[in-house]
Scaffold this motif. Structure first.
Motif: not given
Length: 354
Positions: A176-185
């Protein structure tokens, strides 16, 4: 000017200043949608992965169901298709049935609606919507109720201001861990618990093996259930990178000529949209299908995949099927649904498996 137009113009300016530094040559003028022509019932693809193009699948009255840039699509347990599109109208999320009929639409809090991930909690499903324009990630019900918001991470020193956080995609780990990709940042991957509590970050912008140049897409690769990994796009480098669930670098998968959006897994195969091959200033792009050994076996909308001494030759756009495809959804019958980004506000295309 919307966020994607800003990114396109920034990219063109940067590319013109750095002559010869990149593999993509941007056009100096934007294409006209009147030039978009695809044959009715044209068959695209190669080998065992061929498809009949249905250009009328989702055609709607734009005065009732407007779209700008269409980004991503997911399928829920009821067989409904959810899609993100940008704008301030009340349909950042459009819900289709598989015939292309619009069942519902909602959402005006996500004007830059981009990444879309679907997950399960108990017996209910939920969505994660990334919005690089508002610098937030939203967890919502399938009806649009906001359950949680992830803002610019403050737990480490990677962000000196909120507007540096421009998330493009999420993935959900086995626990259930959430992985966020900051692709434009800042190009970090930020890992949270399912409650949104910071765990760690990895990546960041750079040329190192464990760094990214536009970590645009991310997915959980559980084709080996005993050793699941995270597969992450480094779009400007035209490659995927694989990491452990704890953020340790494993390998790089080069795909020359392919500016990759997000990885999509179906069975043993990996699907993705190639948003452009040559030019960000004109219509371009195709789909790619890879086998379990990461070898391209079909390029719907492009030339037949070819390898020279084990290296993929850069694909050639067929100049008729797609207008900068941004994602691909595979249904249970192995049909494909393709939302398109810079496409003259066109509705998604369906490819029927043949």
């Amino acid at each position: 000017m919307n966020f994607k137009n800003k990114k396109r113009r920034e990219f063109i300016k940067k590319s013109l200043l750095i002559a010869g530094a990149g593999v993509i040559t941007p056009g100096l003028s934007l294409a006209n949608n009147n030039n978009y022509q695809i044959q009715s019932d044209a068959v695209v693809g190669h080998g065992d992965y061929k498809y009949k193009v249905d250009k009328n699948w989702a055609i709607q009255d734009p005065s009732r169901i407007p779209v700008n840039d269409c980004h991503e699509m997911v399928l829920d347990n009821m067989g409904r298709i959810f899609m993100t599109t940008t704008g301030v109208h009340n349909n950042n999320i459009i819900i289709y049935d598989r015939s292309g009929k619009v069942l519902d639409s909602w959402g005006k809090n996500f004007p830059g609606a981009h990444g879309l991930t679907i997950g399960n909690a108990a017996e209910e499903q939920f969505l994660f919507i990334t919005d690089p324009e508002t610098h937030k990630v939203f967890k919502t019900t399938l009806n649009g109720d906001i359950l949680m918001t992830i803002n610019t991470p403050k737990e480490f020193g990677g962000y000196t201001s909120d507007d540096l956080f421009k998330p493009t995609e999420t993935a959900i780990g086995p626990n259930g861990d959430i992985y966020v990709a900051d692709g434009y940042g800042e190009n970090f991957i930020i890992q949270y618990t399912e409650k949104g509590e910071y765990i760690r970050h990895f990546g960041g912008k750079g040329n190192g093996t464990a760094e990214f140049d536009c970590c645009h897409g991310i997915t959980l690769d559980n084709r080996n259930p005993e050793n699941p990994t995270m597969l992450i796009t480094s779009r400007a480098k035209q490659e995927f990178k694989r990491f452990t669930l704890d953020g340790e670098y494993i390998e790089t998968i080069p795909l020359p000529g392919c500016s990759i959006c997000r990885p999509v897994l179906h069975g043993d195969n990996l699907f993705f949209a190639v948003i452009v091959t040559k030019s960000w200033g004109a219509y371009d792009g195709m789909l790619a299908i890879l086998d379990k050994s990461n070898r391209v076996i079909s390029f719907p909308g492009g030339c037949e995949p070819k390898y020279q001494n084990g290296k993929l030759e850069e694909p050639i756009y067929d100049e008729r099927t797609f207008l900068n495809p941004h994602d691909v959804l595979v249904d249970n019958d192995e049909n494909l649904y393709v939302p398109q980004w810079y496409s003259g506000k066109t509705f998604p295309v369906k490819l029927h498996r043949v």
